[in-house]
Write an enzyme that holds these catalytic residues in place. Structure first.
Site, PDB file in Angstrom:
ATOM      1  N   PRO A  66      -0.118  -6.232 -13.217  1.00  0.00           N
ATOM      2  CA  PRO A  66       0.588  -6.191 -11.935  1.00  0.00           C
ATOM      3  C   PRO A  66       0.214  -7.391 -11.066  1.00  0.00           C
ATOM      4  O   PRO A  66      -0.960  -7.758 -10.961  1.00  0.00           O
ATOM      5  CB  PRO A  66       0.097  -4.877 -11.313  1.00  0.00           C
ATOM      6  CG  PRO A  66      -0.313  -4.042 -12.478  1.00  0.00           C
ATOM      7  CD  PRO A  66      -0.875  -5.000 -13.471  1.00  0.00           C
ATOM      8  N   GLU A  67       1.219  -8.006 -10.483  1.00  0.00           N
ATOM      9  CA  GLU A  67       1.004  -9.160  -9.620  1.00  0.00           C
ATOM     10  C   GLU A  67       1.320  -8.770  -8.182  1.00  0.00           C
ATOM     11  O   GLU A  67       1.491  -7.592  -7.877  1.00  0.00           O
ATOM     12  CB  GLU A  67       1.865 -10.329 -10.104  1.00  0.00           C
ATOM     13  CG  GLU A  67       1.555 -10.733 -11.547  1.00  0.00           C
ATOM     14  CD  GLU A  67       2.444 -11.865 -12.051  1.00  0.00           C
ATOM     15  OE1 GLU A  67       2.951 -12.649 -11.218  1.00  0.00           O
ATOM     16  OE2 GLU A  67       2.634 -11.965 -13.284  1.00  0.00           O
TER      17      GLU A  67
END
Length: 300
Positions: free
Chosen positions: A2-3
């Site tokens: 996840p960014e």
């Protein structure tokens, strides 16, 4: 992993669902060791002490710094410290009813008096959870916080900052964009997407970018992050928001994850190259290398 858009989507969901709700208890599952520690709990080292520290606390607010989530905890209007979470590659935070069947890789359950649970699910076991005492700054315990660069959606992230920080470096621009000490929260997906939008090949050295390319790159980073935030992030494999819903950005990605498919602009086949051990997707027509000194990675 996840960014920024995915972590920000989770933060917003948690602020909508969990604030001012008291943690009644909890449980650490799967990887708890007889010695009293767990892979998932980074601090304190004792699982029992972690659970005791958060019991009876309420969540005042969730914050995000880079890819970290930080919850302010209070107990009777006094600070009860911080709850920190890093999802890493496969981590998920899910807000569910107590009777909901446990996902296979559930690591931590926090039970709330509202008859809800916040569950930390992590297949690869790279994610981490911290409790930070009220008299300690979070970055003293969660040391990665002190190494982060500016947020890419902040005023500090400017063309001048990018040039001042990177324009003399000989490393490929793609690897520079992934360095969290330069830019907090940007990762493989959105670095690829931003480089496509500004027409810069991922192997181009930082020192070979022109002034106009730095300007275009800054605008492209902001654009792809804002676009993804509107779509609730990207789901290629593991990302879910706190209510278990996929992100929608993957369906409109320009290049990431599209090796062998046709470019949405010019119909050239999307290629992939490895730089620093990470895959970089690009269009060889839209992102052709013009500088002879570009750094070449390993073609796949």
């Amino acid at each position: 992993m996840p960014e920024l858009p995915e972590v920000e989507t989770v933060r917003k969901g948690l602020n909508q669902l969990t604030l001012e709700q008291e943690i009644e208890g909890g449980e650490v599952l799967c990887d708890r060791r007889p010695s009293g520690w767990s892979h998932s709990i980074a601090h304190p080292p004792s699982v029992d002490r972690f659970l005791q520290a958060v019991q009876g606390a309420k969540i005042r607010q969730w914050h995000r710094r880079g890819k970290y989530l930080l919850a302010e905890l209070i107990r009777k209007r006094n600070s009860a410290g911080w709850l920190g979470v890093h999802l890493r590659m496969t981590g998920q935070l899910l807000w569910v009813a107590p009777g909901e069947p446990l996902a296979k890789h559930t690591r931590i359950r926090l039970e709330f008096r509202s008859q809800k649970e916040l569950r930390f699910v992590d297949q690869r076991r790279f994610g981490r959870v911290w409790w930070v005492p009220p008299d300690v700054a979070p970055e003293k315990i969660i040391t990665g916080l002190g190494k982060l660069g500016p947020e890419p959606l902040s005023e500090e992230f400017s063309v001048e900052y990018l040039r001042r920080t990177l324009e003399r470096r000989k490393r490929p621009i793609k690897t520079a964009l992934l360095d969290q000490s330069f830019i907090a929260g940007l990762g493989n997906i959105y670095a690829d997407e931003a480089l496509f939008l500004c027409g810069v090949h991922p192997e181009t050295r930082c020192c070979d970018l022109s002034v106009s390319q730095w300007e275009s790159l800054k605008s492209a980073v902001v654009q792809v992050l804002e676009d993804s935030l509107q779509k609730g992030g990207t789901t290629f494999s593991h990302f879910l928001n706190v209510q278990g819903v996929n992100g929608n950005y993957a369906g409109v990605a320009w290049v990431y994850g599209r090796r062998g498919q046709l470019c949405r602009r010019c119909d050239t086949v999307i290629e992939r190259v490895k730089l620093g051990g990470r895959s970089s997707h690009f269009c060889p027509q839209c992102q052709s290398i013009t500088a002879p000194s570009a750094v070449m990675g390993n073609r796949e």
